[in-house]
Design an enzyme around this catalytic site. Structure first.
Site, short mmCIF file in Angstrom:
data_model
loop_
_atom_site.label_atom_id
_atom_site.label_comp_id
_atom_site.label_asym_id
_atom_site.label_seq_id
_atom_site.Cartn_x
_atom_site.Cartn_y
_atom_site.Cartn_z
N GLY A 1 0.82 -1.21 0.00
CA GLY A 1 0.00 0.00 0.00
C GLY A 1 0.86 1.26 0.00
O GLY A 1 2.09 1.21 -0.11
N ARG B 1 -2.97 -9.43 -4.05
CA ARG B 1 -2.41 -8.40 -4.94
C ARG B 1 -1.03 -8.76 -5.45
O ARG B 1 -0.23 -9.33 -4.71
CB ARG B 1 -2.31 -7.08 -4.17
N ASP C 1 -3.72 -14.04 4.17
CA ASP C 1 -4.87 -13.17 4.37
C ASP C 1 -4.80 -12.74 5.84
O ASP C 1 -4.64 -13.59 6.73
CB ASP C 1 -6.13 -14.01 4.09
N TYR D 1 -14.58 3.24 9.20
CA TYR D 1 -13.11 3.33 9.31
C TYR D 1 -12.73 4.00 10.64
O TYR D 1 -11.90 3.51 11.40
CB TYR D 1 -12.59 4.12 8.11
C1 AKB Z 1 -8.38 8.55 4.53
O1 AKB Z 1 -8.59 9.61 3.92
O2 AKB Z 1 -9.24 7.69 4.74
C2 AKB Z 1 -6.99 8.33 5.09
C3 AKB Z 1 -6.87 8.78 6.50
C4 AKB Z 1 -6.91 10.22 6.83
O3 AKB Z 1 -6.73 7.97 7.37
N1 AKB Z 1 -6.03 8.99 4.26
#
Ligand code: AKB
Length: 323
Positions: A11, A36, A50, A139
């Site tokens: 990444g 990948r 994984d 997230y």
């Molecule tokens: C995102 O934009 O999701 C990332 C972050 C700020 O963690 N770049």
């Protein structure tokens, strides 16, 4: 830090962290990936795994006598919203697997948190280290839960796990994928390729950002610091620069590295940007504009080097060559 496992190594962060770690004397790196294809010239020993398959990760840890893990695998903010279940599975269960194995094999762990741990109820300017954490994305939820899990493992098992809350990271070697801050990278590619860019956030959007070299240097500095210096076991605020989207456009347009290479781009001399905010605007609006990282500076000597001008210059210069 000799036998290092890096997950998510292909990444945006991993592809620059792995070569930087390999510069340290005696370091051997194992890179774990799933399906990948590795980027051309990816250094290190490559193993298939994984991250949600604990047995496969354990086999690698044993095989290479791993002592440190940089656990970078993650779905980012925008991709996470498209598939929240997958984001939870990869981000949380993946972290739990690494932390449990770290306790079992006495490993040290680096795990990245993010400004996404903050939310609309957090103070948006000079966001303090300790503050309200009520993110609105999956997230962000995994980042808050992950920070608490890391601290729990430190307190309960004395696990040496360290973390920083990265801002948006800007780099030219590997493009980011699936983040809200990605516009600040994509704009450089489009400036050089087409001379125009449709920006998915409003022109007055301000977010904390950092050039990748600073992020890599800071990450290694944190991991090299004596344990006695590490006072925060959730995650350290870590900041560099904050700018409006249209300030970045101005900086690119004023840069001699952009203007000076007009001929190479078939006569494109000005970067023209239109602003068409999409679903990512709401995420950007829920994040801080600037971060107070004084505790990282005090505890383990964090200091950024790249300001907006220096970062713009290096991005244009290097992308010009690589495109
Ligand atoms: C995102 O934009 O999701 C990332 C972050 C700020 O963690 N770049």
């Amino acid at each position: 830090m000799k036998n290092i496992l890096v997950t998510g190594a292909f990444g945006q962060i991993g592809s620059e962290l792995v070569p930087a770690l390999l510069k340290k004397k005696g370091v051997k790196i194992v890179v774990a990936h799933d399906k990948r294809q590795p980027p051309a010239g990816m250094p290190g020993i490559i193993e298939l795994a994984d991250i949600t398959d604990g047995a496969a990760i354990e086999r690698i840890i044993k095989k290479y006598k791993i002592d440190t893990v940089f656990h970078l695998v993650s779905l980012l903010s925008a991709t996470g919203e498209q598939n929240p279940n997958l984001a939870w599975d990869v981000n949380m269960n993946g972290l739990k697997i690494i932390l449990d194995l770290a306790v079992k094999y006495k490993l040290r762990v680096f795990w990245p948190s993010s400004i996404a741990a903050f939310g609309p109820t957090t103070p948006r300017d000079k966001t303090p280290q300790e503050t309200v954490l009520e993110p609105t994305t999956m997230y962000g939820v995994t980042k808050v839960a992950g920070e608490l899990l890391c601290q729990y493992y430190f307190k309960k098992y004395n696990l040496d796990v360290r973390s920083v809350r990265y801002p948006g990271l800007i780099s030219w070697k590997t493009p980011p994928g699936g983040g809200t801050t990605d516009y600040a990278v994509a704009i450089f590619y489009e400036a050089l390729k087409t001379g125009s860019y449709e920006c998915f956030v409003k022109k007055d959007t301000i977010l904390p950002m950092m050039y990748m070299d600073d992020a890599i240097r800071g990450t290694i500095k944190l991991m090299d610091a004596p344990a006695s210096k590490i006072k925060i076991r959730t995650s350290y605020n870590m900041a560099a620069i904050s700018f409006r989207a249209d300030e970045l456009v101005k900086e690119i347009n004023n840069s001699p590295f952009f203007k000076g290479s007009t001929a190479k781009r078939g006569g494109i001399s000005v970067l023209k940007v239109t602003y068409k905010p999409d679903h990512r605007q709401k995420i950007a609006d829920s994040w801080p504009r600037s971060i107070n990282d004084s505790q990282a500076r005090r505890d383990w000597g964090w200091k950024h080097d790249f300001d907006l001008a220096k970062m713009t210059k290096v991005m244009l210069k290097n992308l010009q060559k690589s495109l």
